[in-house]
Scaffold this active site. Structure first.
Site, short mmCIF file in Angstrom:
data_model
loop_
_atom_site.label_atom_id
_atom_site.label_comp_id
_atom_site.label_asym_id
_atom_site.label_seq_id
_atom_site.Cartn_x
_atom_site.Cartn_y
_atom_site.Cartn_z
N HIS A 65 0.83 -1.22 0.00
CA HIS A 65 0.00 0.00 0.00
C HIS A 65 0.86 1.26 0.00
O HIS A 65 1.42 1.65 1.02
CB HIS A 65 -0.87 -0.03 1.27
CG HIS A 65 -1.90 1.04 1.35
ND1 HIS A 65 -3.07 0.89 2.04
CD2 HIS A 65 -1.95 2.30 0.84
CE1 HIS A 65 -3.80 1.99 1.96
NE2 HIS A 65 -3.13 2.87 1.23
N HIS A 184 -10.66 0.78 2.09
CA HIS A 184 -10.33 1.86 3.02
C HIS A 184 -11.60 2.05 3.84
O HIS A 184 -12.58 2.58 3.33
CB HIS A 184 -9.96 3.09 2.17
CG HIS A 184 -9.99 4.40 2.88
ND1 HIS A 184 -8.88 5.21 2.96
CD2 HIS A 184 -10.98 5.06 3.53
CE1 HIS A 184 -9.19 6.32 3.63
NE2 HIS A 184 -10.46 6.26 3.98
N HIS A 237 -4.97 -0.26 6.30
CA HIS A 237 -4.65 0.56 7.50
C HIS A 237 -5.64 0.44 8.67
O HIS A 237 -6.38 1.38 8.96
CB HIS A 237 -4.45 2.03 7.13
CG HIS A 237 -5.39 2.59 6.09
ND1 HIS A 237 -6.75 2.53 6.21
CD2 HIS A 237 -5.15 3.24 4.92
CE1 HIS A 237 -7.31 3.11 5.16
NE2 HIS A 237 -6.36 3.55 4.36
N ASP A 310 1.39 2.77 3.56
CA ASP A 310 0.51 3.89 3.18
C ASP A 310 1.35 5.16 2.97
O ASP A 310 0.93 6.27 3.33
CB ASP A 310 -0.61 4.13 4.21
CG ASP A 310 -1.73 5.02 3.67
OD1 ASP A 310 -1.73 5.34 2.45
OD2 ASP A 310 -2.60 5.42 4.46
ZN LIG Z 1 -6.66 4.73 2.69
#
Ligand SMILES: [Zn+2]
Length: 434
Positions: A65, A184, A237, A310
């Site tokens: 990610h 997400h 996440h 991320d």
């Molecule tokens: Zn995200």
């Protein structure tokens, strides 16, 4: 330049082969050609030597990610600078999210990213395709076309799939291509206007909060839909104790779910926002110590399968403004290992577990579409990372390879440093002291 590269006398950690001992590696023609345990030399002599004494030698890190920002946001990052930053962080395979402009919702944009990466990238770039056309959450993208173009998963990252019916269809169709849907998880109605974790600190700072429930509601919905469809779901996440509990329960029921946590959510709390540091503004937000402990326990118990960065680079202008106006996101590639090593140094994670969460485990989620990844097995692509677990260094953002300097860790001392990164047999990063 000799034909081969000999990495001599390092502490090899390769969870995929259950190796955790002193040994050496030989790399020839881009592949691992030999691996020897103990103090041995390879059966040939035509090689350059990289002395790995005192260093950990492991499969190159894999990041499921990250945001490379190209096409469309080249002022924040490009495939060239993003992959250089990845190499400095020990990553040899990175999966880029499709929230570019145009987004990766068709084969042409995917082809563009792949050809840019082949021409200008220094590590392997694997694209993630959109779930919905234009990331608008209304109509499914051509999932089959994207699969043929080479995406390794689908996601509208940055945006949740709000429409449950669309999410159900996405999960249903994704089964045909054996690719996971990465969500997400955020209830946008509940997070509207939110700037940081909702709690005492947000009240004291006078900033609108983002409650843990906004994440957990969507995690719960997605798990129910994964059960309904039998599809592969990956939760991006994860940040709250409640999400970890939901995922644990789903795994016990046999639902096909995997999950990730980021270095910042594992090591930093919402207290970083005190002083209105816009570099600590991230979505989902930094949470509490209690959430961190739940995430770490989740890693140890395989409720959280992997660590993903991320990595979200932004320009100075995006962050040099009032807190409410600043962009969400933290620049992570170059600090990931150093911050994660704090969990090893304080006894919360073993080095083997940390390496597994950055190598073999994300490789399992990606699958073999691009060959066998996340291993030092002979015959596989020579993606190797060398790091010094004890070396201390100060985070100097002016020295970042990334265009983004947005990290709340600027000026901090980290213990644990990448010393060399080898991607597909090529030395793509080497610390000056090596
Ligand atoms: Zn995200």
């Amino acid at each position: 330049m000799k034909k081969s590269l000999f990495i001599q006398g390092g502490h090899i950690i390769d969870p995929s082969q259950e190796i955790d001992e002193i040994g050496s590696l030989l790399i020839t023609k881009g592949k691992i050609s030999w691996l020897g345990k103990g103090e041995v030399v390879p059966p040939q002599t035509d090689y350059d030597v990289l002395n790995a004494k005192g260093l950990i030698v492991c499969p190159g890190f894999i990041d499921l990610h990250c945001h490379l920002r190209q096409p469309g946001f080249e002022e924040k990052e490009t495939i060239a600078t993003g992959t250089q930053a990845a190499a400095k962080g020990g990553f040899t395979t990175i999966c880029c999210m499709p929230n570019t402009n145009p987004p990766l919702d068709n084969q042409f944009v995917v082809d563009y990213v792949k050809s840019k990466a082949a021409a200008e990238g220094v590590v392997r770039v694997l694209p993630v395709g959109c779930i919905s056309k234009g990331r608008k959450g209304q109509e499914l993208a051509e999932l089959g076309e994207l699969a043929s173009a080479g995406v390794i998963a689908y996601s509208d990252d940055g945006e949740p799939i709000t429409n449950s019916r669309l999410m159900r269809r996405a999960l249903d169709y994704s089964r045909a291509f054996s690719l996971p849907i990465i969500d997400h998880c955020e209830d946008k109605v509940l997070t509207e206007g939110g700037q940081m974790n909702e709690g005492i600190i947000s009240i004291k700072l006078g900033l609108p909060g983002i409650p843990a429930a906004a994440e957990e509601i969507m995690v719960a919905r997605d798990l129910a839909l994964a059960q309904l469809t039998g599809a592969r779901l990956h939760i991006a996440h994860v940040t709250t104790e409640g999400s970890v509990d939901l995922i644990r329960h789903a795994k016990e029921k046999g639902i096909q779910v995997t999950a990730e946590a980021t270095p910042h959510h594992l090591t930093l709390t919402e207290t970083k926002v005190i002083g209105y540091d816009t570099n600590a503004k991230v979505n989902p937000p930094l949470r509490t110590e209690r959430d961190i402990q739940a995430l770490i326990r989740g890693l140890r118990e395989n409720v959280i399968d992997i660590i993903a960065t991320d990595h979200a680079p932004h320009t100075e202008v995006d962050k040099l403004c009032e807190f409410a106006l600043a962009a969400f996101g933290i620049n992570v590639f170059e600090t990931a290992l150093g911050s994660l090593m704090s969990l090893v140094h304080n006894g919360q994670l073993t080095l083997v577990t940390l390496v597994a969460k950055l190598t073999g485990e994300p490789a399992k989620i990606i699958g073999d579409k691009y060959g066998k990844l996340g291993t030092l097995a002979t015959g596989t692509s020579a993606d190797v990372t060398l790091f010094d677990p004890d070396k201390e260094w100060v985070v100097d953002t002016t020295a970042f390879a990334s265009k983004g300097k947005n990290t709340p860790l600027a000026g901090s001392t980290l213990k644990g440093k990448i010393m060399a990164t080898i991607s597909q047999g090529k030395l793509v990063y080497k610390d000056d002291s090596l």
